[in-house]
Scaffold this motif. Structure first.
Motif, short mmCIF file in Angstrom:
data_model
loop_
_atom_site.label_atom_id
_atom_site.label_comp_id
_atom_site.label_asym_id
_atom_site.label_seq_id
_atom_site.Cartn_x
_atom_site.Cartn_y
_atom_site.Cartn_z
N LEU A 148 47.92 29.02 48.29
CA LEU A 148 48.08 30.46 48.49
C LEU A 148 47.22 31.11 47.42
O LEU A 148 47.46 30.92 46.22
N VAL A 149 46.22 31.85 47.86
CA VAL A 149 45.20 32.36 46.94
C VAL A 149 44.97 33.84 47.21
O VAL A 149 44.82 34.24 48.37
N ARG A 150 44.95 34.61 46.17
CA ARG A 150 44.59 36.03 46.33
C ARG A 150 43.09 36.20 46.11
O ARG A 150 42.53 35.63 45.17
N ALA A 151 42.49 37.02 46.96
CA ALA A 151 41.07 37.34 46.80
C ALA A 151 40.96 38.80 46.37
O ALA A 151 41.38 39.69 47.10
N GLN A 152 40.42 39.02 45.19
CA GLN A 152 40.27 40.40 44.71
C GLN A 152 39.04 41.03 45.34
O GLN A 152 37.95 40.46 45.29
N GLN A 153 39.26 42.20 45.91
CA GLN A 153 38.16 42.93 46.53
C GLN A 153 38.25 44.40 46.17
O GLN A 153 39.25 45.06 46.47
#
Ligand SMILES: Nc1ncnc2c1ncn2[C@@H]1O[C@H](COP(=O)(O)OP(=O)(O)O)[C@@H](O)[C@H]1O
Ligand SMILES: O=P(O)(O)O[C@H]1O[C@H](CO)[C@@H](O[C@H]2O[C@H](CO)[C@@H](O)[C@H](O)[C@H]2O)[C@H](O)[C@H]1O
Length: 691
Positions: free
Chosen positions: A94-99
């Protein structure tokens, strides 16, 4: 025990070796912890690959905006990989991608009963679910699934790939779901009384999806949600609630799995749902286009679909809370629709000439609220269109799928009661779409379909045509959304909703309150007239026509396919949290030492080819509406369905024989907290239940 920062890896910091080496992810406090160190090394080594691979996935919601960093929420080793063993490993991440910047895909915060958030958002850090296979050397049949080869770190020199594409790994997931249990933050649950067969052959669907689905032996389909957030996904919640009422219109979940991350406020994150597969079924979009291809009517199918939709609404109103929308709620609803219109018009100039006229539909709703009019709201499908209806091969009945709601909207918003007219409006819009893409050549076909759908609906749950203002407001809202969606994802299709915009804007108050005509003997309305210059408003161009015949849209997002996803409007900044005794805020790499992988399911050639037609378009097998059409089919055309009118039996939910084999993996229970996202749903404006 205060190691609280989520593992964050900004792009540009390349991993250079084992933990602690240059470029390793930052943490706010150091703590010797094997799992944590493993998690650090793992993410660091994967970051360069994910930065390349993730934006290319069709389910990636943040297309068009750069990813500036990743945060690991949880890492679980579902199947350890042993170098030289020959068998694959499977990692669940489970990975968050910062955008940075505003999310793409949908006109602004679109809540129904709560004030909207800011129109321009500072950025997103959506959490994605990844299932990564690991092998020393990938067999050629999995070449299409490669994510990359990390240069260093725990996976250095091995090949990382989309795990769902590997039948051995997809089989492992089913095995997990067959037997309830936990592994790290993952909890696998099977519906009481359900047994699931072992050894069903997996096949990853190639359909254009917001998520990813694997079909097992034509018996079950597992949907893995890709963009996940804390809370129960309505695609699990509503089908379960419906199953409990005995409603057979929706395949009942047989098993599911979630992530339990204590720092997310205790709300489990739904990660995947296994439900019976309806083999040989055809979706409403395919069927409508197939009918149009042979100039067949669709009224009988539309009527049956209206009937099915109303049955589902009725069951949902019985099973879930309902509310009464009074003046404040109706004013709020109208204001939210107006905001969406304004946001869409700002983004799509073609809408601007119609803005004032369209607002009239919303103002009318608010005015009725001020005059004391009330409506009921209930849980609904939330994103109903022809592609969400499957006509089963087994008995020819309509089933509804995909209760996620518009995936772009925040979960709390999707879980609120809404007028059932919203679903009706979605389906009515879909008939217009089919008519345009299938070149119906006039308004008779869609009008008959629309009227028939309403008739079928009325035979169960009240006639939507008796609420013309409510219906018109929702149809307008949907058409505005579609303009935004098409402008962003399928510009060739923009004329389709724009034609509806002109019709809706041009309708006088009298016309708007005129009921949808009856299907039988309905006269064609004159073709809508344009009211102003409108960029892109020609009939669907060559490419759209090609699309209708099976080609893909050439102007979609980066991967060349029209994205089916929208946006994520809730800014969700990363934060450091945690107070659990173990390693709060620390992403953990869970694994199960008992899993050797040596007895994994035998190798099986990947079968990436999916012969099912894309959901966005393009029926390749003519399948005219048998209820009405009399045109002979092309020779050899399979006929997987039959007319709903001929059948009214309940499709059985396939459950395999009992299999008592124990799960091959065990259970680690260390929490992997990250951060709280989203809020509790708004309190209902009125606790009254639907009578
Ligand atoms: N129970 C089912 N039986 C047969 N096909 C299904 C079933 N559920 C989904 N599908 C197929 O999978 C596709 C994707 O499912 P859906 O739930 O719409 O996923 P997503 O939310 O990712 O778009 C559908 O268009 C349909 O073709
Ligand atoms: O299925 P999703 O929840 O991802 O919905 C999105 O994509 C749909 C297209 O697949 C889009 O639907 C629009 O196009 C359909 C034809 O392709 C048509 O039947 C629908 O009526 C129309 O709204 C949907 O709007 C979008 O949210």
């Amino acid at each position: 025990m205060t190691d609280a920062a989520p593992l964050h890896t900004p792009l540009g910091e390349s991993p250079a070796g084992p933990a602690g080496a240059r470029g390793a992810p930052r943490r706010t406090a150091a703590r010797a912890d094997t799992d944590h160190e493993a998690g650090e090394r793992l993410l660091a080594s994967l970051v360069p690959l994910l930065a390349e691979w993730l934006p290319r996935q069709r389910w990636f919601a943040g297309k068009g905006r750069p990813i500036t960093g990743f945060t690991l929420v949880a890492a679980t080793e579902l199947l350890p990989h042993r170098a030289g063993a020959g068998a694959p490993g499977l990692l669940h991440l489970l990975v968050r991608a910062q955008q940075p910047g505003p999310p793409a895909g949908h006109p602004a915060g679109s809540d129904l009963l709560e004030p909207s958030g800011p129109a321009v958002l500072p950025g997103t850090d959506d959490c994605y679910q990844l299932l990564l296979g690991v092998q020393d050397v990938l067999p050629p049949q999995l070449a299409h699934a490669v994510v990359g080869r990390p240069h260093s770190g725990p996976l250095g020199g091995r090949t990382v790939y989309e795990g769902l594409a590997d039948p051995r790994l997809a089989a492992l997931l089913l095995e997990r779901l067959r037997v309830p249990g936990r592994l790290g933050p993952l909890r696998f649950t099977r519906e009481e009384g359900v047994t699931i067969s072992a050894g069903l052959t997996p096949r990853l669907l190639g359909a254009e999806q917001s998520n990813s689905s694997v079909v097992y032996g034509e018996t079950y389909i597992l949907k893995l949600f890709r963009r996940v957030c804390p809370g129960t996904n309505p695609d699990l919640e509503l089908p379960r609630a419906l199953a409990a009422t005995g409603c057979a219109r929706v395949p009942a979940p047989a098993a599911w799995f979630e992530a339990e991350l204590p720092d997310e406020g205790g709300a489990a994150m739904t990660l995947g749902v296994l439900q019976p597969y309806l083999p040989g079924s055809a979706d409403g979009w395919q069927l409508a286009l197939s009918a149009l291809a042979v100039r067949a009517d669709f009224a009988a199918s539309a009527r049956a679909l209206g009937h099915a939709t109303a049955e589902v609404h009725l069951a949902l109103a019985e099973a879930m809370p309902t509310v009464v929308l009074r003046r404040p709620q109706l004013e709020h609803l109208a204001a939210a629709m107006t905001r969406r219109l304004d946001t869409a018009a700002n983004a799509v100039p073609a809408l601007r000439p119609y803005r004032a006229a369209l607002r009239g539909a919303y103002e009318e709703l608010a005015a009725l609220g001020r005059a004391g009019r009330t409506w009921h709201a209930q849980r609904i499908h939330g994103d109903l269109h022809l592609g969400q209806a499957l006509r089963t091969a087994e008995d020819g009945r309509w089933a509804l799928i995909d209760f996620e709601g518009e995936p772009a909207r925040p979960l709390a918003e999707r879980c609120r009661p809404q007028p059932a007219a919203r679903d009706v409006a979605g389906m009515l819009r879909s008939f217009d779409y089919a008519a345009a893409v299938g070149r119906a050549g006039g308004s008779a076909w869609p009008e008959r379909a629309r009227a028939a759908f309403c008739e079928g609906y009325a035979s169960v749950h009240g006639d939507p045509r008796e609420e013309p203002q409510l219906l018109r407001a929702h149809e307008t809202d949907k058409a505005v959304y579609e303009v935004f969606y098409e402008a962003r994802h399928r510009p060739e299709w923009l004329p389709v909703p724009m034609s509806a915009i002109r019709r809706l804007a041009g309708a006088s108050a009298d016309e708007a309150s005129r009921p949808v005509p009856a299907a039988t003997g309905a006269r064609a309305r004159p073709a809508p007239r344009g009211t102003g210059a409108c960029p892109g408003e020609s009939p669907p161009g060559r490419r759209a026509q090609d699309a209708a015949r099976g080609a893909s849209c050439a102007t979609g997002p980066a991967d060349g396919r029209p994205s089916r996803t929208g946006y994520a409007p809730t800014p969700a900044p990363s934060r450091a949290v945690g107070d659990t005794p173990e390693a709060p805020g620390t992403p953990r790499l869970y694994h199960d030492a008992r899993d050797s992988g040596a007895d994994a399911a035998p190798p099986h050639a990947a079968d990436p080819a999916d012969t099912r037609p894309s959901r966005t378009g393009y029926a390749t097998t003519p399948a005219p509406d048998r209820a009405v059409g009399s045109t002979p089919e092309p020779p050899g055309t399979p006929r997987p369905y039959h007319d709903a009118r001929d059948a009214d039996t309940t499709p059985p939910h396939a459950a395999g024989p009992a299999d008592a084999r124990p799960s091959r993996t065990g259970y680690a229970t260390t929490p992997a907290p990250d951060r709280a996202v989203g809020g509790a749903d708004a309190a209902p404006p009125d606790g009254a239940r639907h009578p």
